[in-house]
Write a protein that holds these residues in place. Structure first.
Motif, mmCIF file in Angstrom:
data_model
loop_
_atom_site.group_PDB
_atom_site.id
_atom_site.type_symbol
_atom_site.label_atom_id
_atom_site.label_comp_id
_atom_site.label_asym_id
_atom_site.label_seq_id
_atom_site.Cartn_x
_atom_site.Cartn_y
_atom_site.Cartn_z
ATOM 1 N N ASP A 92 0.828 -1.118 0.059
ATOM 2 C CA ASP A 92 -0.060 -0.155 -0.057
ATOM 3 C C ASP A 92 0.938 1.426 -0.060
ATOM 4 O O ASP A 92 0.367 2.098 0.452
ATOM 5 C CB ASP A 92 -0.885 0.109 1.190
ATOM 6 N N ALA A 93 2.201 1.224 -0.426
ATOM 7 C CA ALA A 93 3.016 2.501 -0.599
ATOM 8 C C ALA A 93 2.284 3.589 -1.050
ATOM 9 O O ALA A 93 2.593 4.702 -0.811
ATOM 10 C CB ALA A 93 4.353 2.006 -1.280
ATOM 11 N N GLY A 94 1.641 3.349 -2.142
ATOM 12 C CA GLY A 94 1.057 4.391 -3.113
ATOM 13 C C GLY A 94 0.074 5.149 -2.122
ATOM 14 O O GLY A 94 -0.370 6.291 -2.800
ATOM 15 N N LYS A 95 -0.414 4.676 -0.989
ATOM 16 C CA LYS A 95 -1.319 5.736 -0.289
ATOM 17 C C LYS A 95 -0.471 6.975 0.371
ATOM 18 O O LYS A 95 -0.999 7.692 0.859
ATOM 19 C CB LYS A 95 -2.071 4.738 0.938
ATOM 20 N N ILE A 96 0.694 6.636 0.561
ATOM 21 C CA ILE A 96 1.639 7.948 0.608
ATOM 22 C C ILE A 96 1.096 9.117 -0.203
ATOM 23 O O ILE A 96 0.913 10.224 0.375
ATOM 24 C CB ILE A 96 3.039 7.663 0.697
#
Length: 174
Positions: free
Chosen positions: A59-63
């Motif tokens: 879920d790194a894109g939630k940064i």
């Protein structure tokens, strides 16, 4: 190139991951380790390190799309893969940003499905189709029927999911 869970967590922190995302990364990694260990106990070789790394960074894109920490959305999937690749993360790990949500596409690996499953189970959600995909993959690798591995894996899935409401409640405090 990420080598272990601690390094992956440090990268998320460096990239500005909020506490809620850090908690989520840790708890999904824990669930993925449990599923991976259960699969390995049957004699199946799976890449536990890749599973753990994928679970941490999925879920790194939630940064980049923090609104998706508390509401549904898919913008974080490709954004996460792009973000991780731009920071030197190996493509097979960055790909988990896509496959954790698109686990039913052709070519998705057992390791990727384990992370997708862990991402459901941690909060108490059972996803029968995904669970059966994992069970069937394991059974095929063993050359046996679904029912020969079903009980062990289903018990593992239920054990993780049973504690989901408590983990979900804890995540809300972040």
């Amino acid at each position: 190139m990420l080598k272990d869970c601690d390094e992956a967590l440090l990268l998320l922190e460096k990239l500005g991951a909020p506490p809620r995302l850090m908690y989520h990364a840790r708890i999904v990694a824990e669930a993925a380790r449990t599923v991976s260990a259960s699969i390995q106990s049957l004699g199946i070789t799976c890449d536990a390190q890749v599973i753990e790394l994928g679970a941490v960074v999925h879920d790194a894109g939630k940064i980049r799309h923090p609104q998706e920490l508390s509401q549904p959305g898919t913008l974080h999937e490709h954004a996460g893969e792009t973000l991780l690749l731009s920071h030197g993360v190996q493509p097979e790990v960055a790909r988990f940003c896509i496959t954790h949500a698109q686990w039913n596409l052709p070519g998705v690996t057992l390791e990727e499905r384990v992370v997708a499953l862990a991402d459901k189970l941690w909060k108490g959600k059972r996803e029968p189709e995904l669970e059966l995909d994992v069970i069937d993959d394991v059974a095929a690798r063993l050359g046996t029927s679904r029912w020969d591995v079903f009980e062990l894996l289903d018990n593992t899935f239920e054990e993780i999911a049973a504690a989901g409401s408590g983990r979900l409640e804890s995540s809300r405090s972040y």
